[in-house]
Enzyme design. Structure first.
Site, PDB file in Angstrom:
ATOM      1  N   HIS A  39       0.893  -1.163   0.000  1.00  0.00           N
ATOM      2  CA  HIS A  39       0.000   0.000   0.000  1.00  0.00           C
ATOM      3  C   HIS A  39       0.927   1.206   0.000  1.00  0.00           C
ATOM      4  CE1 HIS A  39      -3.024   2.962   1.068  1.00  0.00           C
ATOM      5  NE2 HIS A  39      -2.224   3.358   2.050  1.00  0.00           N
ATOM      6  N   CYS A 109      -4.406   1.967  -4.843  1.00  0.00           N
ATOM      7  CA  CYS A 109      -3.598   3.003  -4.192  1.00  0.00           C
ATOM      8  C   CYS A 109      -2.289   3.243  -4.944  1.00  0.00           C
ATOM      9  CB  CYS A 109      -3.309   2.614  -2.744  1.00  0.00           C
ATOM     10  SG  CYS A 109      -2.425   1.041  -2.577  1.00  0.00           S
TER      11      CYS A 109
END
Length: 168
Positions: A39, A109
């Site tokens: 992430h 993301c």
């Protein structure tokens, strides 16, 4: 370039969502070594910006439930003002990066941080992050898991959603 222009530092925060489990389990499950399930977020103008199932969000650096990043990459500096950046994010939040457009493998993301990094600095994020979905999907187990994984929307708790057309 205007030598009097204000310059802002731009960083990439990298988090391993698996907390090290990908490193140990991926050879067994996928037949190949993965270092992490990544992430990422952009840190600039004193805030951390990321994209997830809620859309574009922001928080103070390291302010999500993920805590401190595993790695910080210096992407460089930008002369884009914070006002122009917020307009840019607002525009993205109304179109390309609405929460309902989130897709774990194709539009996540890392797609967001790569696009924002290029906008601010002209640099991409590291390829080991952007190549991860195709690495997973290239395995038989990845193909089996795809329908399940496609339904997952990751949105780390602790951020403030930036709604399209509205500043924070």
């Amino acid at each position: 370039m205007d030598k009097n222009a204000t310059r802002y530092n731009v960083q990439l925060y990298i988090y391993d969502l698996s907390r090290g489990m990908a490193r140990s389990l991926s050879p067994i499950m996928l037949g190949k070594q993965l270092e992490g399930i990544w992430h990422t977020a952009i840190v600039a103008y004193g805030d951390e910006f990321f994209f997830g199932g809620e859309g574009i969000s922001s928080c103070s650096p390291g302010g999500t439930m993920l805590g401190h990043p595993d790695t910080v990459v210096e992407l460089g500096e930008t002369e884009v003002s914070d006002e122009i950046f917020m307009e840019y994010l607002s525009s993205l939040g109304e179109s390309t990066y609405r929460g309902d457009r989130y897709r774990l493998f194709e539009h996540n993301c890392n797609t967001f941080t790569n696009e924002v990094a290029q906008f601010l600095t002209g640099r991409s994020i590291p390829s080991y992050i952007t190549d991860l979905p195709s690495e997973v999907l290239s395995t038989p187990f990845g193909q089996i898991l795809r329908p399940i994984l496609d339904s997952i929307h990751i949105a780390p708790p602790g951020g403030n959603v930036i709604n399209g057309g509205r500043n924070m």
